[in-house]
Design a protein around this motif. Structure first.
Motif, PDB file in Angstrom:
ATOM      1  N   LEU A  57       0.823  -1.203   0.000  1.00  0.00           N
ATOM      2  CA  LEU A  57       0.000   0.000   0.000  1.00  0.00           C
ATOM      3  C   LEU A  57       0.863   1.261   0.000  1.00  0.00           C
ATOM      4  CD1 LEU A  57      -2.920  -1.080   2.349  1.00  0.00           C
ATOM      5  CD2 LEU A  57      -2.682  -1.337  -0.132  1.00  0.00           C
ATOM      6  N   SER A  58       2.073   1.168   0.517  1.00  0.00           N
ATOM      7  CA  SER A  58       2.989   2.314   0.432  1.00  0.00           C
ATOM      8  C   SER A  58       3.344   2.614  -1.019  1.00  0.00           C
ATOM      9  CB  SER A  58       4.257   2.047   1.239  1.00  0.00           C
ATOM     10  OG  SER A  58       4.922   0.888   0.782  1.00  0.00           O
ATOM     11  N   GLN A  59       3.489   1.580  -1.828  1.00  0.00           N
ATOM     12  CA  GLN A  59       3.754   1.795  -3.255  1.00  0.00           C
ATOM     13  C   GLN A  59       2.560   2.468  -3.925  1.00  0.00           C
ATOM     14  OE1 GLN A  59       4.672  -2.442  -3.915  1.00  0.00           O
ATOM     15  NE2 GLN A  59       6.686  -1.830  -4.649  1.00  0.00           N
ATOM     16  N   VAL A  60       1.355   2.040  -3.558  1.00  0.00           N
ATOM     17  CA  VAL A  60       0.152   2.649  -4.109  1.00  0.00           C
ATOM     18  C   VAL A  60       0.087   4.118  -3.700  1.00  0.00           C
ATOM     19  CG1 VAL A  60      -2.373   2.583  -4.116  1.00  0.00           C
ATOM     20  CG2 VAL A  60      -1.068   0.437  -4.078  1.00  0.00           C
ATOM     21  N   ALA A  61       0.387   4.403  -2.436  1.00  0.00           N
ATOM     22  CA  ALA A  61       0.318   5.781  -1.946  1.00  0.00           C
ATOM     23  C   ALA A  61       1.306   6.679  -2.691  1.00  0.00           C
ATOM     24  CB  ALA A  61       0.587   5.814  -0.446  1.00  0.00           C
ATOM     25  N   ILE A  62       2.500   6.180  -2.929  1.00  0.00           N
ATOM     26  CA  ILE A  62       3.497   6.977  -3.652  1.00  0.00           C
ATOM     27  C   ILE A  62       3.055   7.197  -5.097  1.00  0.00           C
ATOM     28  CG2 ILE A  62       5.860   6.955  -4.538  1.00  0.00           C
ATOM     29  CD1 ILE A  62       6.613   5.520  -1.876  1.00  0.00           C
ATOM     30  N   GLU A  63       2.486   6.173  -5.715  1.00  0.00           N
ATOM     31  CA  GLU A  63       1.991   6.316  -7.092  1.00  0.00           C
ATOM     32  C   GLU A  63       0.911   7.385  -7.177  1.00  0.00           C
ATOM     33  OE1 GLU A  63       0.559   2.752  -8.838  1.00  0.00           O
ATOM     34  OE2 GLU A  63       2.484   1.704  -8.722  1.00  0.00           O
ATOM     35  N   VAL A  64      -0.036   7.332  -6.245  1.00  0.00           N
ATOM     36  CA  VAL A  64      -1.193   8.229  -6.310  1.00  0.00           C
ATOM     37  C   VAL A  64      -0.820   9.648  -5.885  1.00  0.00           C
ATOM     38  CG1 VAL A  64      -3.497   8.687  -5.383  1.00  0.00           C
ATOM     39  CG2 VAL A  64      -2.840   6.343  -5.971  1.00  0.00           C
ATOM     40  N   LEU A  65      -0.018   9.763  -4.842  1.00  0.00           N
ATOM     41  CA  LEU A  65       0.267  11.075  -4.254  1.00  0.00           C
ATOM     42  C   LEU A  65       1.562  11.689  -4.760  1.00  0.00           C
ATOM     43  CD1 LEU A  65      -0.754  10.305  -0.566  1.00  0.00           C
ATOM     44  CD2 LEU A  65      -2.152  11.356  -2.359  1.00  0.00           C
ATOM     45  N   GLY A  66       2.373  10.892  -5.460  1.00  0.00           N
ATOM     46  CA  GLY A  66       3.589  11.428  -6.044  1.00  0.00           C
ATOM     47  C   GLY A  66       4.683  11.750  -5.048  1.00  0.00           C
ATOM     48  N   GLY A  67       4.651  11.135  -3.879  1.00  0.00           N
ATOM     49  CA  GLY A  67       5.715  11.362  -2.910  1.00  0.00           C
ATOM     50  C   GLY A  67       5.707  12.741  -2.277  1.00  0.00           C
ATOM     51  N   ARG A  68       4.575  13.425  -2.325  1.00  0.00           N
ATOM     52  CA  ARG A  68       4.519  14.805  -1.832  1.00  0.00           C
ATOM     53  C   ARG A  68       4.306  14.904  -0.324  1.00  0.00           C
ATOM     54  NH1 ARG A  68       1.286  14.828  -6.316  1.00  0.00           N
ATOM     55  NH2 ARG A  68      -0.625  14.848  -5.060  1.00  0.00           N
ATOM     56  N   HIS A  69       3.913  13.800   0.318  1.00  0.00           N
ATOM     57  CA  HIS A  69       3.525  13.867   1.717  1.00  0.00           C
ATOM     58  C   HIS A  69       4.250  12.809   2.541  1.00  0.00           C
ATOM     59  CE1 HIS A  69       0.364  16.459   0.245  1.00  0.00           C
ATOM     60  NE2 HIS A  69      -0.059  15.497  -0.559  1.00  0.00           N
ATOM     61  N   ALA A  70       4.384  13.066   3.822  1.00  0.00           N
ATOM     62  CA  ALA A  70       4.947  12.074   4.742  1.00  0.00           C
ATOM     63  C   ALA A  70       3.932  10.952   4.948  1.00  0.00           C
ATOM     64  CB  ALA A  70       5.284  12.735   6.082  1.00  0.00           C
ATOM     65  N   LEU A  71       4.409   9.719   4.857  1.00  0.00           N
ATOM     66  CA  LEU A  71       3.543   8.546   4.933  1.00  0.00           C
ATOM     67  C   LEU A  71       3.944   7.676   6.123  1.00  0.00           C
ATOM     68  CD1 LEU A  71       3.674   7.491   1.161  1.00  0.00           C
ATOM     69  CD2 LEU A  71       1.972   8.960   2.273  1.00  0.00           C
ATOM     70  N   ALA A  72       2.954   7.008   6.718  1.00  0.00           N
ATOM     71  CA  ALA A  72       3.227   6.106   7.832  1.00  0.00           C
ATOM     72  C   ALA A  72       2.212   4.979   7.823  1.00  0.00           C
ATOM     73  CB  ALA A  72       3.164   6.850   9.173  1.00  0.00           C
ATOM     74  N   VAL A  73       2.632   3.816   8.298  1.00  0.00           N
ATOM     75  CA  VAL A  73       1.732   2.666   8.386  1.00  0.00           C
ATOM     76  C   VAL A  73       1.629   2.236   9.842  1.00  0.00           C
ATOM     77  CG1 VAL A  73       3.626   1.058   7.843  1.00  0.00           C
ATOM     78  CG2 VAL A  73       1.257   0.322   7.583  1.00  0.00           C
ATOM     79  N   ILE A  74       0.405   1.912  10.263  1.00  0.00           N
ATOM     80  CA  ILE A  74       0.116   1.477  11.629  1.00  0.00           C
ATOM     81  C   ILE A  74      -0.212  -0.013  11.595  1.00  0.00           C
ATOM     82  CG2 ILE A  74      -1.450   1.741  13.592  1.00  0.00           C
ATOM     83  CD1 ILE A  74      -2.037   4.609  12.445  1.00  0.00           C
ATOM     84  N   SER A  75       0.451  -0.800  12.443  1.00  0.00           N
ATOM     85  CA  SER A  75       0.172  -2.231  12.470  1.00  0.00           C
ATOM     86  C   SER A  75       0.416  -2.762  13.876  1.00  0.00           C
ATOM     87  CB  SER A  75       1.037  -2.967  11.440  1.00  0.00           C
ATOM     88  OG  SER A  75       0.549  -4.275  11.213  1.00  0.00           O
ATOM     89  N   GLY A  76       0.212  -4.068  14.033  1.00  0.00           N
ATOM     90  CA  GLY A  76       0.413  -4.701  15.325  1.00  0.00           C
ATOM     91  C   GLY A  76      -0.766  -5.574  15.702  1.00  0.00           C
ATOM     92  N   PRO A  77      -0.659  -6.282  16.813  1.00  0.00           N
ATOM     93  CA  PRO A  77      -1.708  -7.220  17.245  1.00  0.00           C
ATOM     94  C   PRO A  77      -2.874  -6.492  17.890  1.00  0.00           C
ATOM     95  CG  PRO A  77       0.128  -7.267  18.787  1.00  0.00           C
ATOM     96  CD  PRO A  77       0.527  -6.342  17.681  1.00  0.00           C
ATOM     97  N   THR A  78      -3.899  -6.220  17.106  1.00  0.00           N
ATOM     98  CA  THR A  78      -4.998  -5.377  17.583  1.00  0.00           C
ATOM     99  C   THR A  78      -6.342  -5.898  17.095  1.00  0.00           C
ATOM    100  OG1 THR A  78      -4.558  -3.978  15.650  1.00  0.00           O
ATOM    101  CG2 THR A  78      -3.668  -3.230  17.740  1.00  0.00           C
ATOM    102  N   PHE A  79      -7.257  -6.106  18.017  1.00  0.00           N
ATOM    103  CA  PHE A  79      -8.649  -6.312  17.665  1.00  0.00           C
ATOM    104  C   PHE A  79      -9.391  -5.014  17.937  1.00  0.00           C
ATOM    105  CE2 PHE A  79      -8.208 -11.082  18.572  1.00  0.00           C
ATOM    106  CZ  PHE A  79      -8.026 -11.363  17.228  1.00  0.00           C
TER     107      PHE A  79
END
Length: 335
Positions: free
Chosen positions: A121-143
């Motif tokens: 999804l980071s690749q998709v975000a860079i494609e769509v937004l053109g690398g103009r913004h700071a990006l972050a992904v949230i993950s971990g063991p969460t219900f």
């Protein structure tokens, strides 16, 4: 400790996870603008001030605002958190992109690969937004429900921009939520995606009645599989031993709050996939991810035996019993 500066945050995605994150952000003192793609659902959320369909009996605080229009939900906002299913990620970004200011930070908590392309999804975000913004992904063991109920939780936020990772972590961090940061954007995403496939496998095993020994073996070999592919895709081994890897894998493989595990359980009990998904009523990301991982593994020549058998059960109508037998009949090797 939470961040001293309380930016308003737009949360895009009003399912169980998006709603849980909105509740967490609001609890931490942020004004939250919650958007979803179904106007009728959003009207119910605003009227009832709770998400009765996914997180019943958890009231919305006053600082959650519900919006059916993306332009209204993002007006005067520079901080964004996406929690839509992976198949809707690109379309959501495409609608959001032109409305984002240059100083925007975009985080997402979606766990999966883009269906059809297999892209992170980071690749998709860079494609769509053109690398103009700071990006972050949230993950971990969460219900979602446990987060919504303010139960103890640990998360990882990964970004190539250290300041962005720390700021997004500050949105989420409080006395009940511990948040770590990472620069391994690829690894954190892959851990969150692959574990859903392993949860289907563990569910199948339990649905067939194979017991705790088989489940433990699947989780352990699933972690090896996750790590093998993750490293081949540029992730760091340490990531897969952490919250976004082993932590999330253990959670989703062992607790029936996991939708992916429930899909596997039902398959192991002899039910058909269309019926299972209709009854589930929510996304089970592992179903689409198994296809993307199977194709990706062939392309880069990485062996993923558990993923392959899950793919064959889901897409080639292989009986679950035969899938387990195929795994057990594999040639002997060193661990």
């Amino acid at each position: 400790m939470t961040s001293e500066k309380k930016y308003p945050v737009t949360v895009l995605g009003a399912g169980s996870w998006g709603t849980a994150l909105a509740l967490l952000l609001a609890r931490n003192g942020h004004t939250v603008l919650l958007w979803g793609h179904e106007a009728a659902q959003l009207e119910r959320l605003e009227r009832e001030r709770q998400n009765r369909a996914y997180l019943p009996d958890i009231a919305f605080p006053a600082n959650i605002q519900v919006h059916a229009s993306i332009p209204e939900a993002v007006k005067s906002v520079s901080r964004f958190l996406i929690a839509v299913p992976s198949h809707a990620f690109r379309a959501t970004l495409t609608a959001l992109g032109p409305l984002m200011p240059n100083d925007a930070i975009l985080a997402w908590a979606t766990k999966g690969l883009e269906p059809g392309s297999g892209k992170l999804l980071s690749q998709v975000a860079i494609e769509v937004l053109g690398g103009r913004h700071a990006l972050a992904v949230i993950s971990g063991p969460t219900f979602a429900r446990e987060v919504a109920l303010n139960m103890p939780t640990a998360l990882t936020v990964a970004s190539e921009h250290e300041k962005a990772a720390e700021e997004v972590a500050s949105w989420l961090r409080n006395e009940r939520v511990r948040v770590y940061t990472s620069r391994d954007v690829a690894g954190v995403q892959l851990g969150g995606a692959i574990k859903n496939v392993m949860a289907i496998a563990a569910g199948i095993s339990d649905g067939l009645g194979f017991g705790a020994n088989a489940r433990a073996a699947l989780i352990t070999r699933g972690l090896a599989e996750l790590t093998r592919l993750g490293i081949a895709m540029g992730g760091q081994k340490e990531t897969f031993m952490g919250l976004a890897g082993a932590g999330d894998l253990i959670l989703t493989c062992t607790d029936n709050s996991s939708r992916n595990r429930r899909v596997g359980l039902a398959l192991g009990q002899g039910r058909k996939l269309p019926e299972i998904l209709a009854d589930l009523g929510q996304e089970a990301e592992g179903v689409a991810t198994s296809r993307e991982l199977y194709q990706l593994a062939k392309k880069i020549n990485v062996e993923l035996p558990i993923t392959e058998q899950v793919y064959r059960v889901l897409y080639e109508n292989l009986p679950p019993q035969a899938a387990v037998e195929a795994l057990l009949k594999r040639g002997p090797r060193q661990e």
